[in-house]
Design a protein around this motif. Sequence first.
Motif, PDB file in Angstrom:
ATOM      1  N   PHE A   1     -22.343 -27.059  -4.543  1.00  0.00           N
ATOM      2  CA  PHE A   1     -22.954 -25.845  -4.003  1.00  0.00           C
ATOM      3  C   PHE A   1     -22.309 -25.360  -2.723  1.00  0.00           C
ATOM      4  CE2 PHE A   1     -26.362 -27.631  -6.565  1.00  0.00           C
ATOM      5  CZ  PHE A   1     -26.811 -26.509  -7.239  1.00  0.00           C
ATOM      6  N   THR A   2     -22.190 -24.045  -2.640  1.00  0.00           N
ATOM      7  CA  THR A   2     -21.932 -23.383  -1.367  1.00  0.00           C
ATOM      8  C   THR A   2     -23.104 -22.470  -1.036  1.00  0.00           C
ATOM      9  OG1 THR A   2     -20.693 -21.615  -2.453  1.00  0.00           O
ATOM     10  CG2 THR A   2     -19.426 -23.474  -1.585  1.00  0.00           C
ATOM     11  N   ALA A   3     -23.810 -21.994  -2.060  1.00  0.00           N
ATOM     12  CA  ALA A   3     -25.027 -21.195  -1.873  1.00  0.00           C
ATOM     13  C   ALA A   3     -25.957 -21.512  -3.032  1.00  0.00           C
ATOM     14  CB  ALA A   3     -24.726 -19.708  -1.823  1.00  0.00           C
ATOM     15  N   PRO A   4     -27.133 -21.985  -2.756  1.00  0.00           N
ATOM     16  CA  PRO A   4     -27.624 -22.234  -1.409  1.00  0.00           C
ATOM     17  C   PRO A   4     -26.871 -23.389  -0.755  1.00  0.00           C
ATOM     18  CG  PRO A   4     -29.161 -23.126  -3.014  1.00  0.00           C
ATOM     19  CD  PRO A   4     -28.107 -22.385  -3.782  1.00  0.00           C
ATOM     20  N   ARG A   5     -27.040 -23.491   0.540  1.00  0.00           N
ATOM     21  CA  ARG A   5     -26.402 -24.558   1.297  1.00  0.00           C
ATOM     22  C   ARG A   5     -26.778 -25.899   0.683  1.00  0.00           C
ATOM     23  NH1 ARG A   5     -28.607 -28.115   4.205  1.00  0.00           N
ATOM     24  NH2 ARG A   5     -30.585 -27.077   4.545  1.00  0.00           N
TER      25      ARG A   5
ATOM     26  N   VAL B   1     -36.896 -16.725 -17.948  1.00  0.00           N
ATOM     27  CA  VAL B   1     -36.615 -15.300 -17.826  1.00  0.00           C
ATOM     28  C   VAL B   1     -36.784 -14.872 -16.373  1.00  0.00           C
ATOM     29  CG1 VAL B   1     -37.264 -14.761 -20.211  1.00  0.00           C
ATOM     30  CG2 VAL B   1     -38.985 -14.646 -18.416  1.00  0.00           C
ATOM     31  N   GLU B   2     -36.010 -13.873 -15.983  1.00  0.00           N
ATOM     32  CA  GLU B   2     -36.127 -13.335 -14.626  1.00  0.00           C
ATOM     33  C   GLU B   2     -37.471 -12.637 -14.470  1.00  0.00           C
ATOM     34  OE1 GLU B   2     -32.890 -10.658 -13.869  1.00  0.00           O
ATOM     35  OE2 GLU B   2     -31.468 -12.055 -14.784  1.00  0.00           O
ATOM     36  N   VAL B   3     -38.151 -12.942 -13.366  1.00  0.00           N
ATOM     37  CA  VAL B   3     -39.415 -12.264 -13.093  1.00  0.00           C
ATOM     38  C   VAL B   3     -39.395 -11.530 -11.755  1.00  0.00           C
ATOM     39  CG1 VAL B   3     -40.830 -13.731 -14.572  1.00  0.00           C
ATOM     40  CG2 VAL B   3     -40.479 -14.388 -12.176  1.00  0.00           C
ATOM     41  N   ALA B   4     -38.407 -11.842 -10.911  1.00  0.00           N
ATOM     42  CA  ALA B   4     -38.301 -11.166  -9.619  1.00  0.00           C
ATOM     43  C   ALA B   4     -36.919 -11.452  -9.029  1.00  0.00           C
ATOM     44  CB  ALA B   4     -39.381 -11.648  -8.656  1.00  0.00           C
ATOM     45  N   GLU B   5     -36.576 -10.679  -8.015  1.00  0.00           N
ATOM     46  CA  GLU B   5     -35.330 -10.904  -7.288  1.00  0.00           C
ATOM     47  C   GLU B   5     -35.639 -10.934  -5.804  1.00  0.00           C
ATOM     48  OE1 GLU B   5     -30.879  -8.966  -6.704  1.00  0.00           O
ATOM     49  OE2 GLU B   5     -32.072  -8.413  -8.449  1.00  0.00           O
ATOM     50  N   ARG B   6     -35.052 -11.891  -5.117  1.00  0.00           N
ATOM     51  CA  ARG B   6     -35.227 -12.003  -3.669  1.00  0.00           C
ATOM     52  C   ARG B   6     -33.903 -11.608  -3.017  1.00  0.00           C
ATOM     53  NH1 ARG B   6     -38.787 -17.552  -3.014  1.00  0.00           N
ATOM     54  NH2 ARG B   6     -40.644 -16.658  -3.951  1.00  0.00           N
ATOM     55  N   THR B   7     -33.958 -10.589  -2.197  1.00  0.00           N
ATOM     56  CA  THR B   7     -32.767 -10.077  -1.530  1.00  0.00           C
ATOM     57  C   THR B   7     -32.460 -10.919  -0.293  1.00  0.00           C
ATOM     58  OG1 THR B   7     -33.320  -7.863  -2.298  1.00  0.00           O
ATOM     59  CG2 THR B   7     -31.746  -8.014  -0.484  1.00  0.00           C
ATOM     60  N   ALA B   8     -31.177 -11.240  -0.114  1.00  0.00           N
ATOM     61  CA  ALA B   8     -30.711 -11.997   1.058  1.00  0.00           C
ATOM     62  C   ALA B   8     -31.551 -13.251   1.274  1.00  0.00           C
ATOM     63  CB  ALA B   8     -30.717 -11.102   2.296  1.00  0.00           C
ATOM     64  N   TYR B   9     -31.724 -14.020   0.222  1.00  0.00           N
ATOM     65  CA  TYR B   9     -32.656 -15.142   0.240  1.00  0.00           C
ATOM     66  C   TYR B   9     -31.994 -16.488   0.497  1.00  0.00           C
ATOM     67  CZ  TYR B   9     -36.203 -18.390  -1.454  1.00  0.00           C
ATOM     68  OH  TYR B   9     -37.094 -19.413  -1.561  1.00  0.00           O
ATOM     69  N   MET B  10     -30.833 -16.736  -0.108  1.00  0.00           N
ATOM     70  CA  MET B  10     -30.186 -18.041   0.012  1.00  0.00           C
ATOM     71  C   MET B  10     -29.036 -17.961   0.998  1.00  0.00           C
ATOM     72  SD  MET B  10     -29.924 -19.274  -3.924  1.00  0.00           S
ATOM     73  CE  MET B  10     -31.363 -19.828  -4.815  1.00  0.00           C
ATOM     74  N   ARG B  11     -28.987 -18.928   1.912  1.00  0.00           N
ATOM     75  CA  ARG B  11     -27.899 -18.951   2.885  1.00  0.00           C
ATOM     76  C   ARG B  11     -26.786 -19.863   2.369  1.00  0.00           C
ATOM     77  NH1 ARG B  11     -27.566 -16.849   7.542  1.00  0.00           N
ATOM     78  NH2 ARG B  11     -29.809 -16.655   7.811  1.00  0.00           N
ATOM     79  N   GLY B  12     -25.572 -19.347   2.401  1.00  0.00           N
ATOM     80  CA  GLY B  12     -24.415 -20.129   1.987  1.00  0.00           C
ATOM     81  C   GLY B  12     -23.868 -20.952   3.131  1.00  0.00           C
ATOM     82  N   THR B  13     -22.919 -21.818   2.831  1.00  0.00           N
ATOM     83  CA  THR B  13     -22.322 -22.653   3.865  1.00  0.00           C
ATOM     84  C   THR B  13     -21.571 -21.830   4.906  1.00  0.00           C
ATOM     85  OG1 THR B  13     -20.389 -22.997   2.467  1.00  0.00           O
ATOM     86  CG2 THR B  13     -22.092 -24.692   2.397  1.00  0.00           C
ATOM     87  N   ASP B  14     -21.154 -20.620   4.528  1.00  0.00           N
ATOM     88  CA  ASP B  14     -20.447 -19.744   5.470  1.00  0.00           C
ATOM     89  C   ASP B  14     -21.401 -18.870   6.279  1.00  0.00           C
ATOM     90  OD1 ASP B  14     -21.346 -17.951   3.559  1.00  0.00           O
ATOM     91  OD2 ASP B  14     -19.361 -17.152   3.084  1.00  0.00           O
ATOM     92  N   GLY B  15     -22.714 -19.082   6.094  1.00  0.00           N
ATOM     93  CA  GLY B  15     -23.719 -18.320   6.823  1.00  0.00           C
ATOM     94  C   GLY B  15     -24.143 -17.037   6.133  1.00  0.00           C
ATOM     95  N   SER B  16     -23.435 -16.640   5.080  1.00  0.00           N
ATOM     96  CA  SER B  16     -23.792 -15.416   4.374  1.00  0.00           C
ATOM     97  C   SER B  16     -25.102 -15.600   3.610  1.00  0.00           C
ATOM     98  CB  SER B  16     -22.682 -15.021   3.396  1.00  0.00           C
ATOM     99  OG  SER B  16     -22.566 -15.997   2.378  1.00  0.00           O
ATOM    100  N   LEU B  17     -25.759 -14.488   3.382  1.00  0.00           N
ATOM    101  CA  LEU B  17     -27.005 -14.511   2.619  1.00  0.00           C
ATOM    102  C   LEU B  17     -26.746 -13.983   1.221  1.00  0.00           C
ATOM    103  CD1 LEU B  17     -29.472 -13.227   5.349  1.00  0.00           C
ATOM    104  CD2 LEU B  17     -29.316 -15.540   4.416  1.00  0.00           C
ATOM    105  N   ARG B  18     -27.325 -14.638   0.239  1.00  0.00           N
ATOM    106  CA  ARG B  18     -27.144 -14.269  -1.162  1.00  0.00           C
ATOM    107  C   ARG B  18     -28.490 -13.956  -1.784  1.00  0.00           C
ATOM    108  NH1 ARG B  18     -22.649 -17.970  -2.537  1.00  0.00           N
ATOM    109  NH2 ARG B  18     -21.105 -17.514  -0.954  1.00  0.00           N
ATOM    110  N   ASP B  19     -28.459 -13.079  -2.755  1.00  0.00           N
ATOM    111  CA  ASP B  19     -29.668 -12.749  -3.501  1.00  0.00           C
ATOM    112  C   ASP B  19     -29.957 -13.857  -4.504  1.00  0.00           C
ATOM    113  OD1 ASP B  19     -29.534 -10.368  -2.106  1.00  0.00           O
ATOM    114  OD2 ASP B  19     -28.830  -9.196  -3.811  1.00  0.00           O
TER     115      ASP B  19
END
Length: 138
Positions: free
Chosen positions: A14-18, A110-128
């Motif tokens: 993993f890189t995202a989530p950390r 199945v997808e039921v929702a999306e969380r924006t900018a929810y997971m932080r990667g090892t580089d500090g970026s936020l991922r959906d």
Amino acid sequence: MTHDQLAALHAACFTAPRPWRAAEFASVLGMPHSFLLTQNGGFLIGRAVAGEAELLTLAVPPETRRQGTGDLLVEAFLHQIGLLGANTAFLEVATDNAAAHALYSKHGFVEVAERTAYMRGTDGSLRDAYIMRRDLDM
């Protein structure tokens, strides 16, 4: 697998989530209702309580992917949570993790929702992330 081994494999996957640290594995696995499943060098951590279950993380060594270990772990998770009385399962997956998304979809999530900018990667970026759900047969 020891907490250190879990953390090392998680870091390789993993890189995202950390990736989780050994102390985080110890904490989660020390909580009531949490469980660890292992298969062919991979692992899955889940928990089930009050009729609901959550797949917290799944890791398969990069060199052994696409050989069915993920399938076996998800099937074992669904079996385990059924034994524990869960009737609904949830998980979160990064929107850019196509392989994991395909694995979970294959097993009825199945997808039921999306969380924006929810997971932080090892580089500090936020991922959906997608929240995925599966109802278990009762």
